[in-house]
Write an enzyme that holds these catalytic residues in place. Structure first.
Site, mmCIF file in Angstrom:
data_model
loop_
_atom_site.group_PDB
_atom_site.id
_atom_site.type_symbol
_atom_site.label_atom_id
_atom_site.label_comp_id
_atom_site.label_asym_id
_atom_site.label_seq_id
_atom_site.Cartn_x
_atom_site.Cartn_y
_atom_site.Cartn_z
ATOM 1 N N VAL A 137 0.861 -1.187 0.000
ATOM 2 C CA VAL A 137 0.000 0.000 0.000
ATOM 3 C C VAL A 137 0.892 1.230 0.000
ATOM 4 O O VAL A 137 1.795 1.358 0.832
ATOM 5 C CB VAL A 137 -0.934 0.010 1.234
ATOM 6 C CG1 VAL A 137 -1.678 1.338 1.327
ATOM 7 C CG2 VAL A 137 -1.923 -1.143 1.161
ATOM 8 N N ALA B 238 4.555 4.068 2.917
ATOM 9 C CA ALA B 238 4.035 2.826 2.328
ATOM 10 C C ALA B 238 4.160 1.705 3.347
ATOM 11 O O ALA B 238 4.818 1.860 4.382
ATOM 12 C CB ALA B 238 4.828 2.472 1.073
ATOM 13 N N LYS B 239 3.548 0.600 3.090
ATOM 14 C CA LYS B 239 3.731 -0.600 3.921
ATOM 15 C C LYS B 239 3.303 -1.789 3.072
ATOM 16 O O LYS B 239 2.465 -1.662 2.182
ATOM 17 C CB LYS B 239 2.843 -0.512 5.168
ATOM 18 C CG LYS B 239 3.270 -1.418 6.289
ATOM 19 C CD LYS B 239 4.408 -0.790 7.073
ATOM 20 C CE LYS B 239 4.821 -1.608 8.254
ATOM 21 N NZ LYS B 239 5.751 -0.857 9.108
ATOM 22 N N GLY B 240 3.879 -2.960 3.379
ATOM 23 C CA GLY B 240 3.494 -4.152 2.622
ATOM 24 C C GLY B 240 3.524 -5.361 3.506
ATOM 25 O O GLY B 240 3.928 -5.293 4.669
#
Ligand code: NAD
Length: 432
Positions: free
Chosen positions: A72, A117-119
């Site tokens: 994201v 962001a992050k995933g």
């Protein structure tokens, strides 16, 4: 304007129980304090991109499994997207969205040239062999494809991932990129091993940053670091480094809890010794130099400082009601539920927010990225000095804003970050 009204205007269904809405709600409520225009609030209310991938991996026994992965990208007004990759069975889209938004705030607060962001991948790593984890990581990286890149989106380790996982991600990315751009390609992820473009000090960076913030703010609040005692929730990367570095400054750990159990010792628990034990035994359970204690007794420990450094929203209202600590320094992201947060603030517990306390990790990631792009090497002394400067500056800006706005440190930190983002939008304007 309340978040509900913003979401109604955008035609999005709002749910109070959802961690993403709760996170964005806190951020946007704080932005009201700096009169952020509605159009900017709307832009920040949803991430720019939500990438979801499903990919197959061959297991050691010849079977295949399909995994679900996320990336994201919340906002990039300040620079390339930046944020960790989590491997955990509870990973979900809204969870990742909340953490991506926190990254936007964190990078803006420290004034790094990054967005947020992050995933993650929904996986319980304990059920897979090292070879399976390598194949899964490489296949996830190739499934993300052009959605990551050294000038576009730069992942890093988070819960369940480490330097080895980052090395597999970087190696996969390098093998898939042009041979003429391979040196720069290492900067696609940070938190790599030292032998492969990693930085000095990255392992301890988040704990170190937390200790810089605590050391800057606690004395003015009337606490002497040499005399205080503390408890730690979560004894992984952030918790164990935070504990060891606080101990170095003379503070004493009285209580600690991780996924395997809780320990208490009124005479102090040696954080270095426990870190050594925990890394050999996969957790703190069974450590012989402290008493095993219950979860409730852990939360009720009479300490000056509590450092939550485990997973999100573990401190619920019930747990908040039994806390006896005077200050909470949030090592992990979103450690309290919204009800617990309201309760502790109303009951005189000071909270130093996660976006400030744990931004040391992304800051040293930024140093690693700079070193990779310049093919240079920074000593640990230089890393610590630069980290200290940025953390102390952020801590003081939050403190000043809290005084100006006469508000708690969460609101102050979010307002400070949003003000920086607002300035960038106002200068750049909205394309086209
Ligand atoms: P980690 O995986 O190294 O450690 C997590 C710790 O939480 C472990 O000790 C684990 O035992 C404990 N834990 C898990 N479930 C628990 C439970 N039910 N009860 C008690 N303890 C439990 O992770 P980390 O990297 O230290 O990250 C911790 C938090 O800090 C996360 O919120 C992460 O997003 C955040 N964070 C980490 C970094 C970083 O650089 N590592 C940077 C910024 C923020």
């Amino acid at each position: 304007m309340t978040l509900k009204k913003i979401f109604d205007k955008m035609g999005i269904r709002y749910s109070e129980d959802n961690i993403y809405f709760q996170t964005i709600n806190s951020i946007l409520s704080a932005s009201d304090k700096i009169n952020m225009p509605l159009n900017l609030q709307m832009m920040l209310a949803e991430p720019k991109n939500e990438v979801m991938v499903h990919f197959p991996v061959e297991l050691d026994n010849g079977d295949w499994e399909i995994f679900k992965g996320y990336r994201v990208q919340h906002n990039n007004i300040l620079g390339p997207y930046k944020g960790g990759i989590r491997f955990h069975p509870e990973v979900s889209l809204d969870h990742i969205k909340a953490l991506a938004a926190m990254m936007t705030i964190k990078c803006a607060l420290v004034k790094l040239p990054y967005g947020g962001a992050k995933g993650g991948v929904r996986i319980d790593s304990r059920n897979y062999s090292v070879d399976e984890m390598e194949r899964m990581t490489r296949r996830f990286t190739s499934a993300l494809g052009g959605n990551i890149g050294p000038s576009y989106d730069i992942p890093a380790p988070d819960v369940g991932t480490n330097a080895q996982i980052m090395a597999w991600m970087a190696d996969t990315y390098i093998n898939l990129s042009s041979p003429h751009n391979r040196l720069n390609s290492r900067a696609v992820v940070t938190g790599k091993p030292l032998a492969f473009g990693g930085s000095e000090g990255r392992d301890k960076a988040t704990g170190q940053g937390l200790v810089f913030v605590v050391a800057e703010l606690l004395p003015e609040m009337g606490y002497d670091l040499k005399k205080i005692n503390f408890s730690i929730l979560g004894f992984g990367n952030v918790g164990s480094w935070g504990a060891r570095l606080l101990q170095e400054r003379g503070s004493t750990m009285h209580a600690v809890m991780d996924h395997s159990g809780a320990l208490y010792n009124a005479n102090g628990i040696d954080a270095d010794d426990l870190a050594d034990y925990s890394s050999k035994n996969g957790g703190i359970k069974g450590y012989p130099k402290a008493d095993e204690t219950s979860e409730d007794e852990f939360y009720a420990a009479d300490v000056d400082l509590l450092i939550p450094a485990a997973l999100e929203q573990m401190i619920t209202l019930d747990r908040a009601k039994i806390l006896k600590c005077k200050v909470i320094a949030e090592g992990g992201n979103v450690p309290l539920t919204p009800e617990a947060e309201k309760y502790v603030l109303a009951n005189g517990i000071d909270v130093l927010p996660a976006v400030l306390c744990n931004s040391g990790g992304v800051t040293v990631s930024y140093f690693e990225w700079q070193q990779n792009r310049q093919a240079s090497y920074w000593s640990l002394k230089k890393i610590d000095a630069e980290l200290g400067k940025l953390m102390v500056s952020a801590a003081n800006r939050v403190k000043i804003r809290a005084k100006e706005l006469d508000c708690d440190m969460y609101t102050a930190a979010y307002s400070e970050a949003m003000s920086y983002i607002k300035d960038a939008y106002e200068i750049r304007g909205i394309f086209p």
